[in-house]
Design an enzyme around this catalytic site. Structure first.
Site, PDB file in Angstrom:
ATOM      1  CB  SER A  12      -0.944   0.014   1.205  1.00  0.00           C
ATOM      2  OG  SER A  12      -2.003  -0.895   1.012  1.00  0.00           O
TER       3      SER A  12
ATOM      4  CE  LYS B  70      -4.687   1.716  -0.336  1.00  0.00           C
ATOM      5  NZ  LYS B  70      -4.004   0.443  -0.078  1.00  0.00           N
TER       6      LYS B  70
ATOM      7  CB  SER C  70      -4.017   1.591   4.074  1.00  0.00           C
ATOM      8  OG  SER C  70      -3.248   1.163   2.982  1.00  0.00           O
TER       9      SER C  70
END
Length: 381
Positions: free
Chosen positions: A131, A134, A188
């Site tokens: 993640s 992101k 997240s």
């Protein structure tokens, strides 16, 4: 004898801890004995002083001037050792040159002002980043200058990786693009990230192209994205490339704000419901940390990952650790480096974490770096 002791005191100002305390204690005892003998015995002290090496000629029983000079010598000795007696911490030895071990397979710590490498371990390894992806997702959204207050439905139909992945966020419910960005960065939330890509001009595929174009523009030559959440192990990068991303993030104050928000309750619409979210990086809630930007990540392939812009040893730094063992190991590695930089003290790593690291390193050596998945993706360029 006094002049020799005084010189030794100056030479040993690097003493610290119990050694310095013993040295200071012995000196104080000597001074107290001098005062006691002088007060009780007067002239007789001349002989006792001689017996401990001060020399009988150092005193004159009939001269107060001689005694005054002796007291001045005592004072000089105290001043010479003042840094040992008054503040042992100030006279501590220089920081340890022993390298701090980390549990993460790859790590990099850079001074953002000088570009000095403060710590490095396999910074060129190309690995899945989970993640941490992101951060780029948020940059591409903000670069497009789309209306942040526009309310958007949650959709995941374009993201194959999202199929079967649990989330508390209901598909079809609506929140603003701003709130989607917040949930993407702070907690997240995968469905928020996938929705941001879906609602990009040109659609999901155009969004992925924009992510890779941005990476190339930043000089991230060992980075590739195939989707916006980080669930795919084909989203790969290196610690060196992620430091470039962290440097670029300095131009995105909203990413700084959202990624360091501690917690937030968000109201969804159609249907109406509320959910509470917390930051996935517990360090943002620690009073001894000053974090300007952060993003965590985890998948089985990527391990635990953490990137930050923060402060260590009064320096603004870019921090990256990838592929760490254990739920909190990436944050523990951050604390280890911070303590090492600020105090010189080395913190041990749990044997299980080291065993995991060695196992992963051995697997990469057998497969050949950057590894099959990463090599296959990067070779498409």
């Amino acid at each position: 004898m006094f002049f020799y002791t005084q010189q030794r005191c100056v030479e040993h100002r690097h003493m610290r801890g119990q050694q310095a305390q013993r040295y200071a204690r012995n000196l104080v005892v000597t001074v107290l004995n001098v005062q006691k003998y002088e007060a009780r015995f007067g002239f007789i002290y001349k002989m006792r002083a001689a017996s401990v090496g001060l020399g009988a000629s150092f005193f004159n029983a009939n001269s107060s001037v001689s005694i005054l000079k002796f007291r001045q010598s005592i004072l000089g000795l105290l001043l010479a050792c003042g840094s040992v007696i008054v503040s042992p911490a100030v006279s501590a030895a220089p920081q340890s040159t022993v390298q701090q071990e980390l549990a993460s397979s790859s790590a990099l710590l850079i001074d953002l002002n000088s570009n000095e490498v403060l710590y490095s371990s396999n910074p060129d390894w190309v690995v899945p980043i989970a993640s941490v992806t992101k951060l780029m997702t948020a940059m591409v959204v903000l670069d497009a200058k789309l209306p942040l207050d526009q309310r958007l439905p949650v959709t995941i139909r374009d993201a194959q990786e999202m199929q079967g992945v649990f989330s508390r966020v209901r598909i079809g419910s609506e929140i603003s693009r701003r709130e989607m960005l917040l949930l993407t960065l702070m907690s997240s939330e995968n469905r928020a990230a996938a929705s941001l890509a879906h609602h990009y001009p040109g659609g999901y595929a155009a969004f992925i192209q924009a992510m890779n174009a941005k990476a190339l523009a930043l000089g991230m030559t060992h980075t590739r994205y195939v989707e916006p959440t980080g669930l795919s192990e084909l989203n790969v990068s290196s610690a060196n490339d992620l430091v470039k991303l962290l440097k670029a993030s300095q131009g995105y104050p909203l990413i700084e704000q959202f990624s360091t928000t501690g917690e937030k309750t968000v109201a969804f619409h159609k249907p109406n419901y509320t959910l509470g979210f917390r930051n996935t990086n517990a360090l943002v809630r620690k009073p001894d940390w000053s974090i300007q930007l952060t993003k965590t990540g985890f998948t089985n392939a990527a391990g635990h990952c953490l990137v930050m812009r923060t402060v260590m040893d009064q320096r603004e730094v870019a921090f990256v650790v990838l592929d760490a063992f254990g739920k909190y190991t990436h944050m523990a590695d951050a604390s280890r480096l911070k303590k090492w930089l600020e105090t010189g003290k080395v913190t041990p790593v749990a044997p299980a974490a080291l065993a995991y690291k060695q196992q992963k390193q051995a697997a990469r050596q057998l497969a050949g770096q950057p590894g099959d998945a990463a090599a296959a993706v990067l070779s498409e360029r």
